[in-house]
Design an enzyme around this catalytic site. Sequence first.
Site, PDB file in Angstrom:
ATOM      1  N   GLU A 167     -20.603   7.101  -1.611  1.00 38.91           N
ATOM      2  CA  GLU A 167     -21.123   6.718  -2.920  1.00 38.91           C
ATOM      3  C   GLU A 167     -21.620   7.920  -3.706  1.00 38.91           C
ATOM      4  OE1 GLU A 167     -24.614   6.392  -0.082  1.00 38.91           O
ATOM      5  OE2 GLU A 167     -22.446   6.097  -0.060  1.00 38.91           O
ATOM      6  N   ASP A 192     -25.797  10.426  -6.711  1.00 37.31           N
ATOM      7  CA  ASP A 192     -25.754   9.430  -5.635  1.00 37.31           C
ATOM      8  C   ASP A 192     -26.153   8.076  -6.215  1.00 37.31           C
ATOM      9  OD1 ASP A 192     -25.488   8.902  -2.712  1.00 37.31           O
ATOM     10  OD2 ASP A 192     -27.557   8.232  -2.992  1.00 37.31           O
ATOM     11  N   ILE A 193     -25.379   7.017  -5.869  1.00 38.78           N
ATOM     12  CA  ILE A 193     -25.736   5.665  -6.312  1.00 38.78           C
ATOM     13  C   ILE A 193     -26.901   5.183  -5.443  1.00 38.78           C
ATOM     14  CG2 ILE A 193     -24.926   3.305  -6.610  1.00 38.78           C
ATOM     15  CD1 ILE A 193     -22.105   4.381  -6.913  1.00 38.78           C
TER      16      ILE A 193
END
Length: 505
Positions: free
Chosen positions: A420, A376-377
């Site tokens: 994302e 996950d960003i």
Amino acid sequence: MKNQSQKGRQLVFLNGGIAIAYIIAIQISHAFTTLPGEVASVWFPSAITLPMVYYYGTKVFSGIIIGSIVGLIPALSSLDPPLSLINSLLLNTICIIANCLQPWLARYLLNKFSRHQEIFTHLSSVLVFIVASFFAPLISAMLGVTGLLIVNALTIGEYPLAFITWWLASALAHILFSPPVIIYREKEVLHQKASYGEIIINLSILCVICIIIFQFAYPLEYLLLPILIWGVFRLNRWNSSLLVSFVAFVAITATGKGYGIFVKSSVNESLMLLQSFTAMLSLTTLILSAVLSERQIAQQSLKETLENLEIKVFERTRELTQAQLNLKHANYTLEKMANTDSLTQVANRRYFDRTLEKEWNKAIETQQSLSLLLIDIDCFKQYNDTYGHPQGDECLIQVAQTFKSVIRHDYDCVARYGGEEFAVILPNTNLKEAKVVALKIIEKIRQLEIEHRTSTASNFLTLSIGISVSNPQLHDSLDNFIQKADQALYQAKKQGRDRFVIYYE
């Protein structure tokens, strides 16, 4: 103007040559057996005029006219009783008309009824040639013999025999000696099959037979026919027609000189035997050669058709192969589009689910470990709010391509898991190897130094990674495996982001 002048000179030379050849042919014709009224048994000029008029038309009439005038003067002056000047001019004029009309009529018949430009390559055209060769001389014979009757060079009782002899003399010249000249201008169909040794042997046999027939008068004339048939099958058309003309010329020359089996006490009987024999030789070989040519043309046509068909099949096969390749490529493109995330150009969620299930079952079967990275960003919502969605899309693309640069094998899979979030499937990968990949991913992203001022983890873009590693068994759950990676990801975020956490069992 220059081309016209050159063509004019060529036409003058052509007519001059025809006139000279015509005069010589008249002298040769009158050297053989004749009837009252100087009617020649073989009229060699007809062998010249038919091919020339057939190819050049009326352009060569001047050569025929000059040759007729000059060549017939000695013959007409030797008539007994002598002709008056008026009768001599009248008879010469009639002969000129007959000598021009005969080849013109034969040419007309050939052009009208022959369906092929090469006369002697097709049986139907040969039959037209034979008919024209016998029909056209009827007109000239009627004119010429009637002219002799008018000037009292013949009696009415001599008219029928003179007419038949004149007619056959011209007709035989057509079928015996015109074919080699015409065939010389035609496209060759038959190829010479005989070797030089075979030709020498057969020509030697032919000469021996001719000597026996025409020197010693033994009745072996029909032994010539097998030799001529050999020529039709083994020589090309021109050489075989020359062979027939040679045999006919020998027979005519020997008979005219009083040698051979055709010399009889009656001149009429000699002529009939000579003309029927030479006509039989010529007609047999002409017809047989045409049949053979038609067969070879048909074979060649069939061969060309098969070759063209083979080429067309090859081309069609190539087109189909290309079409199959194009279709395969299109299907591959469509499949890739269906399995690829349109923004980041890595695998989409659909492909991820299918691939993970396949690798899970494979790991159960092979008893190998399987690793899953859920990524996950960090603080990506804030990134979009700060830098805008277009810049956020560029960030997603850059991050996804970085993941692809880190994976080790073609069978490793990078996919966009949602928004994302990304996922990396690592088949046949243990805990140690999974940690190495996760660490490389984090380091690569850090090296990009993508500014992220609103992140709680760093001033630059960072990632949180949850790792799940398993040696799955039949009773194990794939959903549970994914859930463990998700729990590890949750722990990485909870611990401060910009790190990886392993859920291992």
